[in-house]
Motif scaffolding. Structure first.
Motif, PDB file in Angstrom:
ATOM      1  N   ILE A  62       0.836  -1.195   0.000  1.00 22.04           N
ATOM      2  CA  ILE A  62       0.000   0.000   0.000  1.00 22.04           C
ATOM      3  C   ILE A  62       0.874   1.249   0.000  1.00 22.04           C
ATOM      4  O   ILE A  62       0.645   2.203  -0.760  1.00 22.04           O
ATOM      5  N   LEU A 355      -9.870   2.916   4.507  1.00 28.27           N
ATOM      6  CA  LEU A 355      -9.725   1.741   3.649  1.00 28.27           C
ATOM      7  C   LEU A 355     -10.346   1.985   2.269  1.00 28.27           C
ATOM      8  O   LEU A 355      -9.781   1.599   1.241  1.00 28.27           O
ATOM      9  N   TRP A 358      -7.928   4.132   0.367  1.00 25.56           N
ATOM     10  CA  TRP A 358      -6.778   3.374  -0.135  1.00 25.56           C
ATOM     11  C   TRP A 358      -7.122   2.623  -1.413  1.00 25.56           C
ATOM     12  O   TRP A 358      -6.345   2.628  -2.376  1.00 25.56           O
ATOM     13  N   CYS A 395      -6.549  -4.516   1.563  1.00 22.97           N
ATOM     14  CA  CYS A 395      -7.678  -3.622   1.880  1.00 22.97           C
ATOM     15  C   CYS A 395      -9.001  -4.383   1.900  1.00 22.97           C
ATOM     16  O   CYS A 395      -9.834  -4.186   2.796  1.00 22.97           O
TER      17      CYS A 395
END
Length: 437
Positions: A62, A355, A358, A395
């Motif tokens: 990430i 989340l 992301w 995620c």
């Protein structure tokens, strides 16, 4: 060849790579590490130090995605620019709104924790009236510090970071000298509990977005933001794992402790150290809040520059060159949320919105990677699309653990964002029509 998008803004480019690292590290190391060791020990026992390492590895793809995205832009906004450039302005607005809501909720949650920590140090409880006064005092003080200039805010953040890290490093050093922490790789006793521990601990690695949002005030964002992201993750992994190893070795009843690091400090260095660690928790939360406000206020500033929020959000102070009204609005909103909501609910909603953000940024990477394929100084990751796929999988796995009520609440917040976007665009169109007349 597509060039990097350079944006001229009225703010000053004064942030060095070290300042970006300060924002990132304080965004990641907040209140969590002072409470997580007990639950991690309960779920994973002697294997718990390695859970922090595993979570750091899960967070790596990430962070790598964000590092590559950051190398394509030099303006303020971070995810606003990433998603907006890839999928259009309304998607960029929702990404910015998502991050703003996540950081707003996290700030409000941590202000409540800060007041609770004050109460512990004072040796008593705080009534509702005094609690509201303290909440207002914290929010207004941090607003003033951020408004009076970037350099002042960075000096304050640097001092808080030193005060925060010194007791944590002392705990690790005393522990390594006096104990024999189990740094070997024991076998986890229960895979189900191990999975729960991973889902818990990975939340300690959130908050790194701060360094990407303020790129418009960085001297060399293409180079410094990716480096600061990876340096921040490296420090967190090492410090978290060592703190957990020392705590497990120092406190036999760590799994049932309500103040795990305070108990570890008392076992290693005595009562004075326990008080020092409690004070460090206060400083750590304060540093997290200062960095949070510094970066999050720039989101509404960026959205106003794009014509997606009222123009006054983009107003910059004539002397300090800071987005004064964005800072003030954020401080007021944080006070209202902190005074009317509890920590657990606010923190849970913050995690869910982050989340979703992301995933949006990861989804933007393939498009931007094609667009900026030949750009100078752009970060290029090995393995093609493997890193984004791994990041998206992490995620999704976390999102599967979220309760339905939290999804409904976040959907409501995103709907509010859509209404604000439409109102902002309508205001911009009216202004353009008047100018045309």
């Amino acid at each position: 060849m597509t060039t990097i998008i350079n944006v001229q803004e009225p703010v000053l480019r004064t942030l060095s790579g070290g300042c970006l690292w300060l924002l990132i590290i304080n965004g990641m190391i907040g209140a969590g590490i002072f409470g997580l060791p007990a639950e991690a020990a309960r779920l994973a026992g002697a294997f718990s130090p390695w859970v922090f390492v595993i979570c750091g590895l899960l967070q790596l793809p990430i962070m790598l995605c964000y590092a590559q995205l950051a190398s394509y832009f030099t303006g303020t906004g971070g995810p606003v620019l990433y998603v907006g450039t890839a999928y259009g302005p309304i998607c960029g607005f929702q990404a910015g709104w998502c991050l703003y809501v996540a950081r707003l909720l996290a700030f409000a949650a941590n202000v409540n924790l800060l007041v609770d920590s004050f109460a512990y140090l004072a040796g008593g409880t705080i009534g509702a009236g005094w609690r509201a006064v303290l909440l207002f005092g914290v929010c207004s003080s941090l607003s003033v510090v951020n408004a009076v200039g970037v350099r002042g805010a960075m000096r304050c953040l640097s001092a808080l970071t030193v005060l925060k890290f010194a007791p944590l490093i002392a705990l690790v050093l005393f522990g390594l000298l006096k104990l024999r922490p189990n740094l070997h790789l024991p076998t986890p006793t229960d895979l189900h509990d191990l999975g729960a521990a991973v889902l818990l601990v990975i939340y300690a690695y959130t908050g790194f977005e701060s360094g990407t949002v303020v790129a418009g005030e960085a001297r060399d964002p293409q180079r410094d933001v990716p480096r600061a992201l990876l340096a921040g993750l490296s420090v967190c992994v090492g410090l978290y794992a060592l703190i957990q190893a020392v705590s497990v070795a120092a406190v036999d009843s760590l799994a049932t402790s309500t103040r795990p690091l305070v108990d570890a400090a008392a076992a290693l260095m005595g009562p004075w150290a326990a008080l020092l660690l409690a004070a460090a928790a206060v400083v750590s939360i304060a540093a997290n809040l200062l960095g949070n406000m510094f970066s999050t206020a720039r989101i509404t500033y960026r959205l106003a520059l794009e014509g997606q929020l009222p123009r006054w959000f983009a107003s910059v102070h004539s002397t300090y060159r800071t987005p004064l009204w964005s800072i003030g609005f954020f401080g007021a909103a944080c006070f209202l949320l902190a005074a009317t909501s509890g920590f657990v609910w606010l923190a849970g909603l913050s995690v869910l919105t982050r989340l979703a953000l992301w995933l949006a940024c990861i989804a933007a990477l393939p498009r931007l990677k094609t667009q900026f394929a030949g750009a100078d100084r752009a970060v290029r990751l090995a393995g093609g699309n493997l890193v984004p796929v791994l990041a998206a999988a992490v995620c999704v796995a976390l999102l599967l653990q979220v309760k339905l009520l939290a999804y409904a609440s976040v959907a409501g917040l995103l709907a509010v964002g859509s209404l604000l976007y439409l109102a902002g665009r309508g205001s911009t169109l009216k202004q353009s029509t008047r100018v045309g007349e």
